[in-house]
Design an enzyme around this catalytic site. Structure first.
Site, PDB file in Angstrom:
ATOM      1  N   ALA A   1       0.897  -1.052   0.157  1.00 26.75           N
ATOM      2  CA  ALA A   1       0.358   0.266   0.174  1.00 26.75           C
ATOM      3  C   ALA A   1       0.923   1.538  -0.072  1.00 26.75           C
ATOM      4  O   ALA A   1       1.851   0.689   0.217  1.00 26.75           O
ATOM      5  CB  ALA A   1      -1.336   0.213   1.133  1.00 26.75           C
TER       6      ALA A   1
ATOM      7  N   GLY B   1       0.012  -4.942   0.818  1.00 27.67           N
ATOM      8  CA  GLY B   1      -0.178  -4.870   0.471  1.00 27.67           C
ATOM      9  C   GLY B   1       0.255  -5.099  -0.950  1.00 27.67           C
ATOM     10  O   GLY B   1      -1.222  -6.572  -1.457  1.00 27.67           O
TER      11      GLY B   1
ATOM     12  N   GLU C   1      -0.492  -9.166  -0.637  1.00 22.60           N
ATOM     13  CA  GLU C   1      -2.015  -8.771  -0.161  1.00 22.60           C
ATOM     14  C   GLU C   1      -2.711  -8.987  -1.169  1.00 22.60           C
ATOM     15  O   GLU C   1      -3.567  -9.732  -1.802  1.00 22.60           O
ATOM     16  CB  GLU C   1      -2.439  -8.577   1.135  1.00 22.60           C
ATOM     17  CG  GLU C   1      -2.147  -8.250   2.227  1.00 22.60           C
ATOM     18  CD  GLU C   1      -1.966  -7.175   3.528  1.00 22.60           C
ATOM     19  OE1 GLU C   1      -1.494  -6.292   3.261  1.00 22.60           O
ATOM     20  OE2 GLU C   1      -2.758  -8.081   3.471  1.00 22.60           O
TER      21      GLU C   1
ATOM     22  N   GLU D   1       4.814  -5.071   6.931  1.00 21.36           N
ATOM     23  CA  GLU D   1       4.417  -4.182   8.005  1.00 21.36           C
ATOM     24  C   GLU D   1       4.821  -3.644   8.843  1.00 21.36           C
ATOM     25  O   GLU D   1       4.749  -2.502   9.780  1.00 21.36           O
ATOM     26  CB  GLU D   1       2.770  -4.428   7.968  1.00 21.36           C
ATOM     27  CG  GLU D   1       1.718  -4.131   6.362  1.00 21.36           C
ATOM     28  CD  GLU D   1       1.946  -5.410   6.026  1.00 21.36           C
ATOM     29  OE1 GLU D   1       2.789  -6.514   6.181  1.00 21.36           O
ATOM     30  OE2 GLU D   1       1.396  -6.100   5.232  1.00 21.36           O
TER      31      GLU D   1
HETATM   32  N1  CAA Z   1       4.498   2.809  -0.033  1.00 23.30           N
HETATM   33  C1  CAA Z   1       5.347   4.236  -1.090  1.00 23.30           C
HETATM   34  N2  CAA Z   1       6.169   4.558  -1.949  1.00 23.30           N
HETATM   35  C2  CAA Z   1       7.161   3.432  -2.133  1.00 23.30           C
HETATM   36  C3  CAA Z   1       6.402   2.312  -1.747  1.00 23.30           C
HETATM   37  C4  CAA Z   1       5.439   2.167  -0.270  1.00 23.30           C
HETATM   38  N3  CAA Z   1       4.666   0.936  -0.599  1.00 23.30           N
HETATM   39  N4  CAA Z   1       7.768   1.484  -1.349  1.00 23.30           N
HETATM   40  C5  CAA Z   1       8.793   1.438  -2.831  1.00 23.30           C
HETATM   41  N5  CAA Z   1       8.276   2.901  -2.700  1.00 23.30           N
HETATM   42  C6  CAA Z   1       8.498   3.831  -3.508  1.00 23.30           C
HETATM   43  C7  CAA Z   1      10.072   4.903  -2.689  1.00 23.30           C
HETATM   44  O1  CAA Z   1       9.469   5.710  -1.883  1.00 23.30           O
HETATM   45  C8  CAA Z   1      10.980   5.827  -3.603  1.00 23.30           C
HETATM   46  O2  CAA Z   1      10.083   6.505  -4.027  1.00 23.30           O
HETATM   47  P1  CAA Z   1      11.088   7.770  -4.039  1.00 23.30           P
HETATM   48  O3  CAA Z   1      12.207   7.721  -5.284  1.00 23.30           O
HETATM   49  O4  CAA Z   1      10.453   9.013  -4.416  1.00 23.30           O
HETATM   50  O5  CAA Z   1      12.355   7.739  -2.769  1.00 23.30           O
HETATM   51  C9  CAA Z   1      10.450   4.104  -4.942  1.00 23.30           C
HETATM   52  O6  CAA Z   1       9.092   3.704  -4.493  1.00 23.30           O
HETATM   53  C10 CAA Z   1      11.906   3.538  -5.294  1.00 23.30           C
HETATM   54  O7  CAA Z   1      11.879   2.734  -3.703  1.00 23.30           O
HETATM   55  P2  CAA Z   1      13.226   2.044  -3.155  1.00 23.30           P
HETATM   56  O8  CAA Z   1      14.678   3.022  -3.463  1.00 23.30           O
HETATM   57  O9  CAA Z   1      12.825   1.961  -1.874  1.00 23.30           O
HETATM   58  O10 CAA Z   1      14.095   0.358  -3.691  1.00 23.30           O
HETATM   59  P3  CAA Z   1      14.545   0.310  -3.593  1.00 23.30           P
HETATM   60  O11 CAA Z   1      15.132  -0.689  -4.192  1.00 23.30           O
HETATM   61  O12 CAA Z   1      15.615   0.860  -2.920  1.00 23.30           O
HETATM   62  O13 CAA Z   1      13.864  -1.060  -2.361  1.00 23.30           O
HETATM   63  C11 CAA Z   1      12.070  -1.821  -1.977  1.00 23.30           C
HETATM   64  C12 CAA Z   1      12.776  -1.470  -2.761  1.00 23.30           C
HETATM   65  C13 CAA Z   1      12.938  -2.716  -1.028  1.00 23.30           C
HETATM   66  C14 CAA Z   1      10.775  -2.609  -1.838  1.00 23.30           C
HETATM   67  C15 CAA Z   1      11.597  -0.920  -0.946  1.00 23.30           C
HETATM   68  O14 CAA Z   1      10.760   0.397  -2.005  1.00 23.30           O
HETATM   69  C16 CAA Z   1      10.203  -1.246  -0.076  1.00 23.30           C
HETATM   70  O15 CAA Z   1      10.947  -1.442   1.006  1.00 23.30           O
HETATM   71  N6  CAA Z   1       9.157  -0.080   0.312  1.00 23.30           N
HETATM   72  C17 CAA Z   1       8.161  -1.103   1.099  1.00 23.30           C
HETATM   73  C18 CAA Z   1       7.635  -1.837   1.295  1.00 23.30           C
HETATM   74  C19 CAA Z   1       6.520  -2.001   2.358  1.00 23.30           C
HETATM   75  O16 CAA Z   1       7.415  -2.208   3.214  1.00 23.30           O
HETATM   76  N7  CAA Z   1       5.826  -2.522   2.095  1.00 23.30           N
HETATM   77  C20 CAA Z   1       4.582  -2.361   2.251  1.00 23.30           C
HETATM   78  C21 CAA Z   1       3.320  -1.380   3.428  1.00 23.30           C
HETATM   79  S1  CAA Z   1       2.023  -0.412   3.937  1.00 23.30           S
HETATM   80  C22 CAA Z   1       0.929  -2.050   3.679  1.00 23.30           C
HETATM   81  O17 CAA Z   1       1.206  -2.229   2.424  1.00 23.30           O
HETATM   82  C23 CAA Z   1      -0.337  -2.052   4.405  1.00 23.30           C
HETATM   83  C24 CAA Z   1      -1.098  -2.900   3.993  1.00 23.30           C
HETATM   84  O18 CAA Z   1      -1.157  -4.435   4.636  1.00 23.30           O
HETATM   85  C25 CAA Z   1      -2.007  -2.886   3.235  1.00 23.30           C
END
Ligand code: CAA
Length: 256
Positions: free
Chosen positions: A64, A107, A110, A130
Site C-alpha cells: 500500500a 498490500g 495481499e 508491515e
Molecule cells: N509506498 C510508497 N512508495 C513506495 C513504496 C510503498 N509501499 N515502496 C516503494 N516506494 C517508493 C520509494 O519511496 C521510492 O520512491 P522515491 O524514489 O520517491 O524515494 C521508490 O518507490 C523506489 O523504492 P526504493 O528506492 O525503496 O527501491 P529499492 O530497490 O531500494 O527497495 C523495496 C525496494 C525493498 C521494495 C523498498 O522500496 C521497500 O521496502 N518498500 C516498502 C515495502 C513495504 O513496507 N510494504 C508494505 C507497505 S504497508 C502495507 O502494504 C499495509 C497493508 O497491508 C495494506
C-alpha cells in the site's frame, strides 16, 4: 483511460498491468478506483473468462502507498474505509491469476493472494513487512496467508517481516508455479488462454466452491459442491462438453 493500470484485452482474457513504476506499483486510492471502475465492472461480461494481474520486472507491487497513508489518523482510516473496497476485486467471480515478478510486499502480496492463484517469476519476492512500519497487514495478509501457508509460516512472515523467494513460496503453497522471469507473463497468458476455452459457469463455480471451502466444514462443502455440480446439468455447456467427448470432437462452449 486509466493511468495507474494498463489494460489489454485478448479475446476472453484481460491482462491488467499495475502502472506506477516510479513507486514500485504502490497501491494508492487511484489504483483501487481504477480497478473498481475498469475491472470489477467487467465481472458480469460473459465474454470475459480469465484475468491476469501483473506488474513489471522489478515489482508486482511493493505494498500500500506508505506516503499516502503516513499522516492519516485512525479516524480518517476508519471513516475512509481504507482498503475495504479491495474486497470487491477479491470477490470477483471471473478467475484471476496473479503473475508476480519482483517484489510482492505488504498490500502487494495481499493483492496477489486476492487472486485465485499466483504464478511467479524465479526472482519474485513475497513478504508482509508491515511490522517494520509499526503496523500490521490491512488488506487480508494475516487471514489469507495463514489459510494458504499455515499458522507457523504465516506467523514467521508477519512477525519478522522477512521476504521469501519463489522456491520457498512454491514449497509452502503460496504460489502454484514458477517460470523464468522473462517468460512469466507469456506463460500466464497461455494458461489464461487454456482456461478461457472452458465454460464460464463451470469456471466461476470452481473458484466459488474452492473459496467457500475456507468457511465450510468438509460435510457442508461436499453438499455445496454437489448442489453446484447438479445445477450444471441444465446448462448447454454440460450437454455440449459431454456430447463432444462421446462424439470425439472438440466442444464449443457458449457460457450458457
Ligand atoms: N509506498 C510508497 N512508495 C513506495 C513504496 C510503498 N509501499 N515502496 C516503494 N516506494 C517508493 C520509494 O519511496 C521510492 O520512491 P522515491 O524514489 O520517491 O524515494 C521508490 O518507490 C523506489 O523504492 P526504493 O528506492 O525503496 O527501491 P529499492 O530497490 O531500494 O527497495 C523495496 C525496494 C525493498 C521494495 C523498498 O522500496 C521497500 O521496502 N518498500 C516498502 C515495502 C513495504 O513496507 N510494504 C508494505 C507497505 S504497508 C502495507 O502494504 C499495509 C497493508 O497491508 C495494506
Amino acid at each position: 483511460m486509466p493511468k495507474t493500470i494498463r489494460l489489454t484485452r485478448y479475446d476472453k482474457v484481460l491482462k491488467i498491468e499495475l502502472n506506477r513504476p516510479e513507486e514500485l506499483n504502490a497501491l494508492n486510492k487511484e489504483v483501487l478506483k481504477e480497478i473498481l471502475e475498469h475491472v470489477v465492472s467487467l465481472d458480469a461480461d460473459p465474454d470475459l473468462a480469465c484475468i491476469i494481474l501483473t506488474g513489471n520486472m522489478k515489482a508486482f507491487a511493493a505494498g500500500a502507498d506508505i506516503k499516502e497513508m503516513c499522516d492519516k489518523s485512525s479516524k480518517e482510516m476508519r471513516e475512509g474505509r481504507y482498503f475495504s473496497d479491495w474486497e470487491l476485486f477479491a470477490n470477483m467471480q471471473t478467475p484471476k491469476i496473479a503473475a508476480v515478478n519482483g517484489y510482492a510486499l505488504g498490500g502487494g502480496c495481499e493483492l496477489a493472494m486476492m487472486c485465485d492463484y499466483i504464478l511467479a517469476g524465479e526472482s519474485a519476492k513475497f513478504g508482509q513487512p508491515e511490522i517494520k512500519l509499526g503496523v500490521i497487514a490491512g488488506i487480508g495478509g494475516t487471514q489469507r496467508m495463514t489459510k494458504l501457508i499455515g499458522r507457523a509460516k504465516s506467523m514467521d512472515m508477519h512477525l519478522t517481516g522477512r521476504m521469501m523467494g519463489a522456491e520457498e513460496a512454491l514449497n509452502c503453497g503460496l504460489i502454484a508455479r514458477i517460470f523464468p522471469d522473462e517468460e512469466l507473463v507469456e506463460n500466464a497468458l497461455g494458461i489464461a488462454e487454456i482456461i478461457s476455452q472452458y465454460s464460464k459457469p463451470a469456471l466461476t463455480m470452481i473458484t466459488n466452491a474452492i473459496h467457500k471451502s475456507d468457511n465450510l466444514t468438509l460435510e457442508q462443502g461436499l453438499k455445496y459442491e454437489r448442489s453446484l455440480f447438479y445445477s450444471l446439468f441444465d446448462t448447454h455447456d454440460q450437454k455440449e462438453g459431454m456430447k463432444a467427448f462421446i462424439e470425439k470432437r472438440k466442444p464449443t462452449f457458449n457460457g450458457t
